[in-house]
Design an enzyme around this catalytic site. Structure first.
Site, PDB file in Angstrom:
ATOM      1  N   LEU A 267      83.793 -80.534 -49.036  1.00 51.68           N
ATOM      2  CA  LEU A 267      84.528 -81.230 -47.982  1.00 51.68           C
ATOM      3  C   LEU A 267      83.922 -80.817 -46.644  1.00 51.68           C
ATOM      4  O   LEU A 267      83.730 -79.631 -46.390  1.00 51.68           O
ATOM      5  CB  LEU A 267      86.015 -80.827 -47.987  1.00 51.68           C
ATOM      6  CG  LEU A 267      87.006 -81.678 -48.783  1.00 51.68           C
ATOM      7  CD1 LEU A 267      88.419 -81.150 -48.551  1.00 51.68           C
ATOM      8  CD2 LEU A 267      86.929 -83.140 -48.419  1.00 51.68           C
ATOM      9  N   ASP A 268      83.606 -81.790 -45.802  1.00 51.78           N
ATOM     10  CA  ASP A 268      83.038 -81.488 -44.485  1.00 51.78           C
ATOM     11  C   ASP A 268      84.009 -80.632 -43.662  1.00 51.78           C
ATOM     12  O   ASP A 268      85.229 -80.720 -43.851  1.00 51.78           O
ATOM     13  CB  ASP A 268      82.757 -82.781 -43.715  1.00 51.78           C
ATOM     14  CG  ASP A 268      81.624 -83.588 -44.349  1.00 51.78           C
ATOM     15  OD1 ASP A 268      80.824 -82.989 -45.087  1.00 51.78           O
ATOM     16  OD2 ASP A 268      81.559 -84.804 -44.106  1.00 51.78           O
ATOM     17  N   PRO A 269      83.490 -79.821 -42.728  1.00 56.11           N
ATOM     18  CA  PRO A 269      84.368 -78.971 -41.899  1.00 56.11           C
ATOM     19  C   PRO A 269      85.463 -79.750 -41.162  1.00 56.11           C
ATOM     20  O   PRO A 269      86.577 -79.258 -41.002  1.00 56.11           O
ATOM     21  CB  PRO A 269      83.395 -78.326 -40.906  1.00 56.11           C
ATOM     22  CG  PRO A 269      82.091 -78.301 -41.636  1.00 56.11           C
ATOM     23  CD  PRO A 269      82.064 -79.548 -42.467  1.00 56.11           C
ATOM     24  N   ASP A 270      85.162 -80.969 -40.716  1.00 47.48           N
ATOM     25  CA  ASP A 270      86.141 -81.773 -39.965  1.00 47.48           C
ATOM     26  C   ASP A 270      87.221 -82.390 -40.845  1.00 47.48           C
ATOM     27  O   ASP A 270      88.181 -82.974 -40.345  1.00 47.48           O
ATOM     28  CB  ASP A 270      85.426 -82.927 -39.227  1.00 47.48           C
ATOM     29  CG  ASP A 270      84.808 -82.445 -37.922  1.00 47.48           C
ATOM     30  OD1 ASP A 270      85.054 -81.282 -37.561  1.00 47.48           O
ATOM     31  OD2 ASP A 270      84.087 -83.226 -37.285  1.00 47.48           O
ATOM     32  N   VAL A 271      87.036 -82.288 -42.153  1.00 49.78           N
ATOM     33  CA  VAL A 271      87.958 -82.939 -43.100  1.00 49.78           C
ATOM     34  C   VAL A 271      88.869 -81.897 -43.733  1.00 49.78           C
ATOM     35  O   VAL A 271      88.419 -80.824 -44.139  1.00 49.78           O
ATOM     36  CB  VAL A 271      87.164 -83.690 -44.204  1.00 49.78           C
ATOM     37  CG1 VAL A 271      88.104 -84.371 -45.192  1.00 49.78           C
ATOM     38  CG2 VAL A 271      86.212 -84.699 -43.576  1.00 49.78           C
TER      39      VAL A 271
END
Length: 307
Positions: free
Chosen positions: A37-41
């Site tokens: 999962l991307d850091p922003d998600v």
């Protein structure tokens, strides 16, 4: 400690950050995650522990559900809100809900996607984000992904001042889908540069929001010696696979990794790519079709050889 921990990953952390912290909290090195999962998600990140690490690849291959927001009016380097703006086109005349819904419907089914430059896909042995950070661009391989559902969940919001238009959505998709790219491609079909302005993962690997726990909750459960309340059995990850319960005689063969005739289990053909063998209600092995002899089953992954 063996099993799967559905973690609620908070924003600002990488999936690797979560694994690193959990190794300390759980006091075990055998920890891995079942889908980046991307850091922003934020959202559901299945964490595999102990023997659970043997089923990571099957969790990564499973479908996922996301909710998020698409914004028309500008695109970014990363295809989400964290990137630099690369193209702008003001939405002078707001789109109608019918226009948006009809275009979203065209993405349902098997579609082609080109992975974003800021992604972990490898090209010539290097990850795309490594090229992107070095200011290089390379040809990216087109891939086929499955979109099971893609629907708008709110009214369209028009920003009169910035001349952008946004709405929230929910998507159910197969492995390898880039939701950022889905937002960008939808914008392109609607005639505008676009980006994914928000994203949350609601379900992954068969685990959903209601089962997920935060890192703080995991720490608290460990302190109280109640981690079993959050830990899901390995078997839960294989619940959608065809299941065969072994007799004592069959178990002796399976535990030693023997090749077995399909007819021994009343099979004329393979029901799926893999069959989950259980003994005494525990997942012990995954068997697939023999590569050369299509009447035989061959072990693909041994989970346990002791019960």
């Amino acid at each position: 400690m063996d099993g799967i921990l559905p973690l609620w990953k908070e924003r600002g952390m990488t999936s690797h950050d979560c694994v690193f912290k959990l190794r300390k909290i759980l006091q075990t090195k055998k920890v891995g995650h079942g889908g980046t999962l991307d850091p922003d998600v934020d959202g559901v990140l299945p964490i595999c522990i102990g023997k659970g690490t043997k089923v990571i690849e099957y969790l990564q291959d499973s479908g996922k559900i996301y909710e998020g927001e698409i914004t028309l009016g500008f695109s970014t380097t990363t295809e989400d809100r964290s990137g630099d703006v690369v193209e702008t086109k003001m939405v002078d005349s707001p789109l109608s809900e019918d226009e948006v819904d009809q275009m979203m419907a065209t993405f349902i089914g098997k579609i082609k996607q080109v992975p974003p430059m800021y992604s972990a896909v490898k090209v010539n042995g290097k990850r795309l984000y490594e090229y992107a950070r070095a200011g290089e661009t390379v040809e990216r391989p087109e891939r086929e992904v499955l979109i099971e559902s893609f629907k708008r969940t709110t009214e369209l919001i028009y920003d009169e001042e910035n001349k952008t238009q946004s709405w929230r959505f929910q998507v159910t998709c197969g492995k390898g889908t880039y939701v950022r790219t889905l937002a960008v491609d939808l914008g392109g079909k609607l005639g505008y540069p676009a980006h994914m302005s928000d994203l949350t993962r609601l379900a992954s690997g068969g685990f959903s929001v209601g089962q997920a726990v935060t890192l703080a909750q995991v720490s608290e459960l460990m302190e109280k010696d109640q981690i079993d309340q959050a830990l899901q059995p390995i078997e839960e990850a294989m619940k959608d696979f065809p299941r065969i319960d072994l007799t004592d005689v069959d178990w002796q063969k399976v535990k030693n990794g023997q090749v077995l005739p399909m007819k021994d289990f009343g099979l004329k053909k393979m029901p799926a790519d893999l069959i989950a063998f259980f003994y005494q209600n525990q997942l012990v092995s995954l068997y697939g079709l023999h590569p050369e002899k299509n009447w035989l089953l061959k072990p693909s992954k041994v989970i346990r050889n002791e019960v």
